[in-house]
Scaffold this motif. Structure first.
Motif, PDB file in Angstrom:
ATOM      1  N   ALA A  97     -38.968 -65.397 -78.142  1.00 45.50           N
ATOM      2  CA  ALA A  97     -39.463 -64.412 -79.054  1.00 45.50           C
ATOM      3  C   ALA A  97     -39.467 -64.907 -80.588  1.00 45.50           C
ATOM      4  O   ALA A  97     -40.532 -64.523 -81.131  1.00 45.50           O
ATOM      5  CB  ALA A  97     -38.778 -63.240 -78.663  1.00 45.50           C
ATOM      6  N   ASP A 115     -42.562 -56.804 -83.198  1.00 50.79           N
ATOM      7  CA  ASP A 115     -41.971 -56.445 -81.960  1.00 50.79           C
ATOM      8  C   ASP A 115     -42.959 -56.270 -80.961  1.00 50.79           C
ATOM      9  O   ASP A 115     -43.141 -56.767 -79.810  1.00 50.79           O
ATOM     10  CB  ASP A 115     -40.906 -55.475 -81.900  1.00 50.79           C
ATOM     11  CG  ASP A 115     -39.674 -55.999 -82.732  1.00 50.79           C
ATOM     12  OD1 ASP A 115     -39.507 -57.097 -82.920  1.00 50.79           O
ATOM     13  OD2 ASP A 115     -38.738 -55.077 -83.157  1.00 50.79           O
ATOM     14  N   GLU A 119     -44.319 -58.314 -77.734  1.00 45.55           N
ATOM     15  CA  GLU A 119     -44.300 -58.087 -76.530  1.00 45.55           C
ATOM     16  C   GLU A 119     -45.660 -58.038 -76.025  1.00 45.55           C
ATOM     17  O   GLU A 119     -45.628 -58.670 -74.625  1.00 45.55           O
ATOM     18  CB  GLU A 119     -43.747 -56.644 -76.388  1.00 45.55           C
ATOM     19  CG  GLU A 119     -43.299 -56.480 -75.222  1.00 45.55           C
ATOM     20  CD  GLU A 119     -42.723 -54.450 -75.374  1.00 45.55           C
ATOM     21  OE1 GLU A 119     -42.329 -54.093 -76.271  1.00 45.55           O
ATOM     22  OE2 GLU A 119     -43.095 -53.874 -74.267  1.00 45.55           O
ATOM     23  N   ARG A 120     -46.686 -57.939 -76.661  1.00 49.08           N
ATOM     24  CA  ARG A 120     -47.775 -58.186 -76.155  1.00 49.08           C
ATOM     25  C   ARG A 120     -48.412 -59.414 -75.624  1.00 49.08           C
ATOM     26  O   ARG A 120     -48.856 -59.645 -74.568  1.00 49.08           O
ATOM     27  CB  ARG A 120     -48.756 -57.438 -76.945  1.00 49.08           C
ATOM     28  CG  ARG A 120     -50.334 -56.834 -76.549  1.00 49.08           C
ATOM     29  CD  ARG A 120     -50.965 -55.975 -77.502  1.00 49.08           C
ATOM     30  NE  ARG A 120     -51.131 -56.642 -78.980  1.00 49.08           N
ATOM     31  CZ  ARG A 120     -50.447 -55.977 -80.093  1.00 49.08           C
ATOM     32  NH1 ARG A 120     -50.171 -54.905 -80.120  1.00 49.08           N
ATOM     33  NH2 ARG A 120     -50.788 -56.586 -81.390  1.00 49.08           N
ATOM     34  N   SER A 123     -46.506 -60.523 -72.648  1.00 46.88           N
ATOM     35  CA  SER A 123     -46.843 -60.070 -71.295  1.00 46.88           C
ATOM     36  C   SER A 123     -48.206 -60.683 -70.949  1.00 46.88           C
ATOM     37  O   SER A 123     -48.408 -60.670 -69.816  1.00 46.88           O
ATOM     38  CB  SER A 123     -46.641 -58.268 -71.412  1.00 46.88           C
ATOM     39  OG  SER A 123     -47.755 -57.971 -72.154  1.00 46.88           O
ATOM     40  N   GLY A 128     -42.893 -61.841 -70.422  1.00 49.41           N
ATOM     41  CA  GLY A 128     -42.360 -60.684 -71.147  1.00 49.41           C
ATOM     42  C   GLY A 128     -41.050 -60.759 -70.801  1.00 49.41           C
ATOM     43  O   GLY A 128     -40.023 -60.251 -71.791  1.00 49.41           O
ATOM     44  N   HIS A 129     -40.148 -61.211 -69.612  1.00 48.94           N
ATOM     45  CA  HIS A 129     -38.915 -61.021 -69.360  1.00 48.94           C
ATOM     46  C   HIS A 129     -38.121 -62.307 -69.820  1.00 48.94           C
ATOM     47  O   HIS A 129     -36.726 -62.053 -69.790  1.00 48.94           O
ATOM     48  CB  HIS A 129     -38.741 -61.145 -67.844  1.00 48.94           C
ATOM     49  CG  HIS A 129     -39.172 -62.255 -67.344  1.00 48.94           C
ATOM     50  ND1 HIS A 129     -40.673 -62.398 -67.194  1.00 48.94           N
ATOM     51  CD2 HIS A 129     -38.784 -63.399 -66.450  1.00 48.94           C
ATOM     52  CE1 HIS A 129     -40.944 -63.586 -66.538  1.00 48.94           C
ATOM     53  NE2 HIS A 129     -39.754 -64.047 -66.039  1.00 48.94           N
ATOM     54  N   GLY A 131     -38.186 -63.380 -73.317  1.00 51.59           N
ATOM     55  CA  GLY A 131     -38.186 -63.455 -74.913  1.00 51.59           C
ATOM     56  C   GLY A 131     -36.835 -63.951 -75.411  1.00 51.59           C
ATOM     57  O   GLY A 131     -36.908 -64.530 -76.385  1.00 51.59           O
TER      58      GLY A 131
END
Lengths: 359, 287
Positions: A97, A115, A119-120, A123, A128-129, A131
């Motif tokens: 991230a 943030d 996230e965008r 994903s 996404g999982h 980060g």
């Protein structure tokens, strides 16, 4: 709408390192949303051109315009480009991230905005999982996705890929080619790929620029590039071909008759009588059956290579020349090694190129 | 080949065997460290807290309770901190220059870095006294050039001490930083730039964190060397700048107070260990 407006324009860009010319007056126009590949062997200047667009290499002459702005003398950090490097260059001291957030952070974006963008982007590349992971805990394929997410997160005007897929193994690379193309079309990104892999170029791009010795030899859609190569170099670099050398006997309105070691052949091209040329055709045009108004040559089968959906047959046509035919599964009987066969192919699919351009 | 001839039973014990081999490899260094390093340290600690009447903390009270000895500790810390800071400021850009240099220039620079390591600290400290004393080369040159009329006092000043210490310990700062910088992929800086980071931001957010392990190694080395330096302060500044190291030597050689010398040794060791441990922890935890 704005599809036809030039988005990235490279005008007469040249670059020399010492006495070596790396880029020789390159012109290139890319439309918004277009995926263009710079294809060529190592040393052809494709990476330098990409770096000139990114601002990492300063051209000696010429101009670069991006999104209507002259960026020739703009430093890289003010260009709004996204680069995915071959080695990914992910920051090892930051998390996944943290890497994706980097571009927004240095632009001073608000935390909530960062943030959401992270996230965008994560994903989008299906990570996404992950980060919170450290970069060293990721596989090569995952690192590739993080590098892509990091470049996309800042919503750059153009995405630049420098041999970005070449570190992946073959199967993963082929999957990524398809996925990446879909993803880039989804976010309507304008992208330039640099690669030496012709399959990658044909799969990923709307147009391919074949580069050689600092010049763009041909800029065309993948299909046109394969079917109508503009030079012997482009012909050789993309796909397989039969190539026979000869001398032009007669020229007539875009068509030439050529005397070769395997007999007289006709080809498309404009040459004066007496010119030395290479006559070429794609292997799938060569058939064992007779074809009307066709070139033909006979010889002894040297090798037969079965490749699943197709079979490649190489024929020794004498005089140091060989013929390469690709027979699809529907073509019936496949010859065996040492068989004497005659191959024919349409004149309209036969090209002549000047001999001296051979690399 | 029959099944009995296959080396199947080897599979299970091989792990133990590997462990045993690994143990065998570290055994000599364990013996040496325990024998010549750990054991004397335990003895040192013992001597510092035990005297003829049994357990005592008198040496530590004397050391940590008097303004004079607190000043001595401060002198050591000051020498360590100043030397380390100045050496770092010189070394960081030097390491980058070294990593960028190519061919003969690089070999030459590396040689100038390694060759002084072959000379003894005493020789180098003496060389500085020759340079800096009143009739030394620096003063003679300045007078000959007409820049000064009378010799400037340079030797036996703190400036001389720090200049000499920085010079002597510099390679221990440059080399660990250089080792990291030389492996630093230039793509990191390029990636940061294309993401919108100015050169300054790139330096602060990318280059500095990535070279931190080298900085920490260099700081730990130079600090522990300079905080405990004996020859350098003795030759370059002398009696008026007592440090823990010179105090230890005096306690053992002059005043014959082994207990007090041992206590000073333990304090010095504690300072060095604190700094090294702190820096090791910093390099382990990325921010």
């Amino acid at each position: 709408m704005s599809e036809a407006i030039p988005h990235l324009v490279v005008r007469s860009v040249s670059k020399k390192y010492g006495p070596t010319t790396i880029l020789d007056h390159i012109d290139l126009t890319v439309r918004r949303g277009e995926l263009v590949t710079l294809l060529g062997p190592s040393g052809c200047g494709k990476t330098t051109l990409l770096r000139a667009i990114a601002g990492l290499a300063q051209p000696d002459t010429g101009k670069v315009e991006l999104a209507g702005r002259d960026i020739t003398n703009v430093p890289p950090h003010k260009r709004n480009v996204g680069v995915v490097f071959q080695s990914y260059a992910l920051f090892p001291h930051l998390t996944v991230a943290g890497n994706v957030a980097f571009g927004l952070k240095v632009r001073g974006a608000a935390k909530r905005e960062i943030d959401a963008a992270v996230e965008r982007a994560l994903s989008l590349v299906k990570l996404g999982h992950l980060g919170g992971r450290r970069i060293s805990a990721l596989s090569g394929g995952q690192q590739q996705r993080v590098a892509l997410a990091r470049a996309i997160a800042v919503e750059p005007d153009v995405l630049l890929f420098d041999e970005a897929l070449s570190a992946l193994d073959r199967k993963l690379r082929e999957e990524m080619q398809v996925e990446l193309r879909r993803l880039l079309q989804e976010v309507k990104a304008t992208a330039i790929f640099v690669t030496h892999d012709q399959d990658e170029a044909l799969t990923m791009s709307d147009r391919v620029a074949v580069m050689n010795k600092g010049r763009i030899e041909q800029l065309a859609e993948p299909r046109e590039l394969y079917l109508r190569p503009a030079s012997l170099f482009a012909l050789n670099f993309v796909g397989l071909s039969t190539r026979i050398s000869g001398t032009v006997l007669a020229a007539d309105n875009g068509k030439v008759d050529v005397e070769t070691g395997v007999g007289r052949l006709s080809a498309l091209g404009n040459f004066q009588a007496g010119s030395s040329v290479i006559v070429a055709a794609r292997p799938e045009q060569l058939r064992i059956s007779e074809q009307g108004e066709a070139n033909s040559a006979a010889g002894r089968v040297r090798s037969v290579v079965f490749q699943g959906s197709r079979t490649l047959v190489e024929v020794d046509a004498g005089a140091g020349e060989s013929l390469l035919a690709e027979l699809s599964g529907r073509d019936g009987a496949v010859p065996r090694v040492h068989d004497e066969i005659r191959l024919s192919w349409p004149v309209a699919e036969t090209f002549a190129f000047p001999m001296e351009a051979q690399v | 080949m029959t099944e009995a001839a296959l080396p199947a039973p080897m599979a299970a014990p091989s792990v133990d065997r590997e462990r045993l081999a690994a143990f065998g490899f570290v055994l000599p260094s364990v013996v040496i460290i325990a024998g010549v390093f750990a054991l004397p340290l335990v003895l040192l600690l013992g001597v510092s807290i035990v005297d003829a009447n049994g357990l005592t903390f008198a040496h530590y009270k004397r050391l940590l309770g008097s303004p004079y000895y607190l000043g001595v500790i401060w002198n050591s810390l000051r020498l360590g901190l100043l030397t380390t800071t100045i050496a770092f400021l010189i070394s960081y850009p030097a390491a980058f220059a070294l990593a960028r240099a190519r061919g003969a220039l690089r070999s030459l620079l590396l040689a100038t870095l390694f060759l002084p390591l072959a000379a003894s600290v005493i020789v180098k400290a003496f060389a500085w006294t020759i340079l800096l004393r009143s009739d030394g080369i620096v003063n003679e040159t300045l007078i000959a050039l007409g820049i000064i009329e009378d010799p400037i006092r340079m030797i036996f000043t703190e400036t001389a001490l720090i200049v000499g210490a920085v010079n002597i310990f510099l390679p221990f700062m440059i080399l660990p930083i250089y080792a990291i910088v030389a492996q630093l992929d230039s793509r990191y800086a390029e990636a940061a730039a294309t993401l919108g980071a100015s050169p300054l931001v790139t330096f602060v957010r990318v280059i500095l964190p990535l070279t931190l392990p080298g900085i920490i190694a260099g700081v730990a080395l130079v600090f522990s060397l300079s905080v405990s330096a004996y020859v350098v302060p003795t030759l370059l500044i002398g009696e008026k700048y007592p440090t823990l190291a010179t105090t230890i030597a005096k306690a053992y050689l002059l005043t014959r107070e082994p207990g007090f010398g041992a206590a000073a040794g333990v304090v010095l060791l504690a300072i060095a260990i604190a700094v090294v441990t702190l820096s090791a922890r910093m390099s382990r935890e990325p921010k």
